[in-house]
Design an enzyme around this catalytic site. Structure first.
Site, short mmCIF file in Angstrom:
data_model
loop_
_atom_site.label_atom_id
_atom_site.label_comp_id
_atom_site.label_asym_id
_atom_site.label_seq_id
_atom_site.Cartn_x
_atom_site.Cartn_y
_atom_site.Cartn_z
N LYS A 21 0.76 -1.65 0.15
CA LYS A 21 -0.01 0.14 0.34
C LYS A 21 0.90 1.20 -0.03
CE LYS A 21 -4.06 1.67 2.88
NZ LYS A 21 -5.10 1.46 4.09
N SER B 134 -9.74 1.22 3.70
CA SER B 134 -8.77 2.91 2.68
C SER B 134 -7.72 1.58 1.93
CB SER B 134 -7.80 3.49 3.39
OG SER B 134 -7.14 2.63 4.07
N SER C 97 -9.41 -1.03 7.14
CA SER C 97 -9.34 -1.07 6.43
C SER C 97 -8.01 -1.90 5.88
CB SER C 97 -8.23 0.09 6.11
OG SER C 97 -8.54 2.04 6.76
#
Length: 535
Positions: free
Chosen positions: A117, A198, A222
């Site tokens: 990420k 997220s 997330s």
């Protein structure tokens, strides 16, 4: 999408990247669906077996994933999960191949392509931006602990994934999977649907087989929410099992990184590689000696005799999802689990105080990251980030505002009494009088419930539409949470969650693996434009 369409798209996109037709053809999946299992859909152990047998190299595997990214992420369905590719990935793969040939194997991830990420610092040619244009082009001064562990394990960092900007802590009306730098990530199971967030790009990328495994991060939901929504496995570890050093933060009381994979086995191997004590992260001191042998936990009898609390106060958001989970409870019983209906106590007592803690920790934690890992960035403070967005509304504020950033900027700091009381409330009701209490009283090994709702239509007018979630209890407590694909509603994935007490990852992985092997619910996506309501 049919195989010939993939090859056509791959040839067109890959030719521009300088890839030959043979490499592109190898990247095409070979399953009946035309988009499913191949060596790219295969897991870590299968890929390692091919490399050990001399039938595959890390270099070839990286090139095949790059071809698939060109064909599916940047062309064709345009998933838009990847925010940046690592230009050093081919060279790293070649080095791993040389080491293998010389008889040096670093571990189960040797030569395995991984995506991370874009809030996880890497000291290389890639930016670390949390999706914000304020950090576009800013290269971290050193690796995060997670990136360092991956490199030591021999993994090939293939690139970085898109995310909800600032890990979904920018606005009260945000759109998951969108960032100013990366744009909108799309759900491979229905392209007009959201991935949740997220860790949106990590979820979509692994669902679409753009890498073997990925790393996400979670403060509350997330990892597990996009994993569930994208039909993959996600593990949010106990706070302190995995270091947060070098991860652009929201809040040190809840932040953690964790695996996002297509199987429980891959998640276990990845977790084992990134867990460890880090002198720069005080929370990991509590994890000294707590990391388990997660590969050894992969047992098909992992549910036998386990006493599991079916957490009924987290059912009821969707009759269709409840029906699926009820069916999966029968699978747990058939594998030897003892099921007990329970209500998780005090789960409604920390909604407001959780937000108070996140907002209070966000500014000091972010500014500490910027000073330590991006001292050369133009933005030094949260006020700088807010000002950047205000100066660039057409690129940053066109879909939603920055209410959370503004609120966090106004918080007085970590010595504030309201913050300290909120944190104590969170721990009291999520830990001692929440998960710990029900598990002790009912003598439970785990709690289970639906992970959350199905993917919603991406909506730039009204924002996200969440449909229930089981993420907060484990997130606020700092306890582990594993989600596994459990089925589909009109073709949209649904996950089942296993939650336990602190440091119970090995137990949860064993139960999740036994369930996964017995149920085999995951199906590869076919990238439809929208939901087929007849499915």
């Amino acid at each position: 999408m049919k195989r010939r369409d993939f090859v056509r798209l791959g040839l067109a996109a890959g030719a521009a990247a300088g890839m030959d037709a043979a490499t592109l053809a190898e990247a095409a999946p070979t399953s009946a669906s035309g988009t499913g299992a191949s060596i790219l859909e295969a897991g870590v152990q299968a890929q390692q077996a091919e490399m050990q047998a001399g039938k595959l190299t890390s270099s070839a595997l990286v090139q095949q994933y790059l071809a698939r990214i060109a064909a599916f992420d940047k062309a064709g369905p345009r998933i838009n999960a990847i925010i940046e590719l690592n230009p050093d990935a081919p060279a790293i793969a070649a080095q791993m191949d040389r080491e293998r040939k010389a008889g040096k194997l670093r571990g189960p991830l040797h030569g395995i392509p991984v995506l991370i990420k874009d809030n996880i610092a890497t000291a290389d040619k890639m930016s670390t931006s949390a999706g914000s244009l304020a950090l576009d082009g800013v290269h971290a001064s050193r690796d995060s602990f997670v990136a360092q562990k991956l490199r030591e394990a021999g993994a090939v960092i293939l690139g970085k994934t898109n995310l909800s900007e600032w890990a979904n802590m920018r606005s009260t009306h945000s759109i998951s999977g969108w960032s100013g730098r990366g744009g909108q990530t799309r759900n491979p199971y229905a392209l007009d649907r959201n991935t949740s967030g997220s860790s949106s790009g990590s979820g979509a990328a692994i669902a679409a087989s753009l890498a073997t495994v990925a790393i996400g991060t979670e403060t509350d939901g997330s990892i597990v929410s996009p994993s569930s929504t994208c039909g993959i496995v996600g593990i949010k570890p106990t706070l302190g099992l995995v270091s947060r050093s070098g991860i652009i933060p929201i809040a040190h009381s809840q932040d953690t990184a964790g695996p996002m994979t297509r199987s429980v086995a891959d998640a276990a191997l990845l977790l084992g590689a990134i867990a460890g004590v880090d002198p720069s992260d005080a929370a990991t001191r509590d994890g000294q000696g707590k990391a388990g042998d997660y590969a050894a936990a992969l047992r098909k009898d992992g549910l036998q005799g386990k006493r599991i609390g079916v957490t009924r106060n987290f059912f009821g958001s969707s009759p269709a999802i409840d029906t699926i989970i009820e069916q999966e409870l029968a699978v747990l019983k058939a594998q030897g689990a003892v099921l007990v209906d329970v209500e998780l106590p005090n789960a409604d007592k920390y909604g407001d105080t959780e937000l108070e803690v996140l907002l209070s920790e966000f500014r000091p934690d972010l500014e500490a990251y910027l000073a330590g890992y991006a001292p050369h960035a133009a933005v030094k403070t949260m006020a700088d980030v807010i000002a950047f967005n205000d100066k660039n509304p057409g690129r940053e504020l066109q879909h939603f505002g920055q209410e959370h950033l503004v609120a966090a900027h106004k918080k007085p700091g970590l010595d504030d009494q309201a913050y300290r009381e909120a944190l104590a409330t969170n721990h009291k009701f999520a830990r001692e009088e929440g998960i710990d209490k029900i598990m002790r009283e009912q003598k439970l090994d785990a709690l289970v419930a639906p992970t959350g709702g199905t993917a919603w239509l991406t909506d730039y007018i009204n924002g996200d539409h969440y449909g229930g979630s089981f993420s907060s209890p484990a997130a606020v407590a700092g306890y582990p949470h594993v989600t596994v694909p459990a089925g589909y509603v009109h073709g949209l994935p649904v996950g089942i969650s296993f939650v336990g007490g602190a440091w119970s990852e090995a137990t949860l992985i064993g139960m999740a693996y036994a369930y996964e092997q017995a149920s085999q619910r995951r199906k590869a996506p076919t990238f439809p434009a929208t939901v087929n309501v007849k499915a």
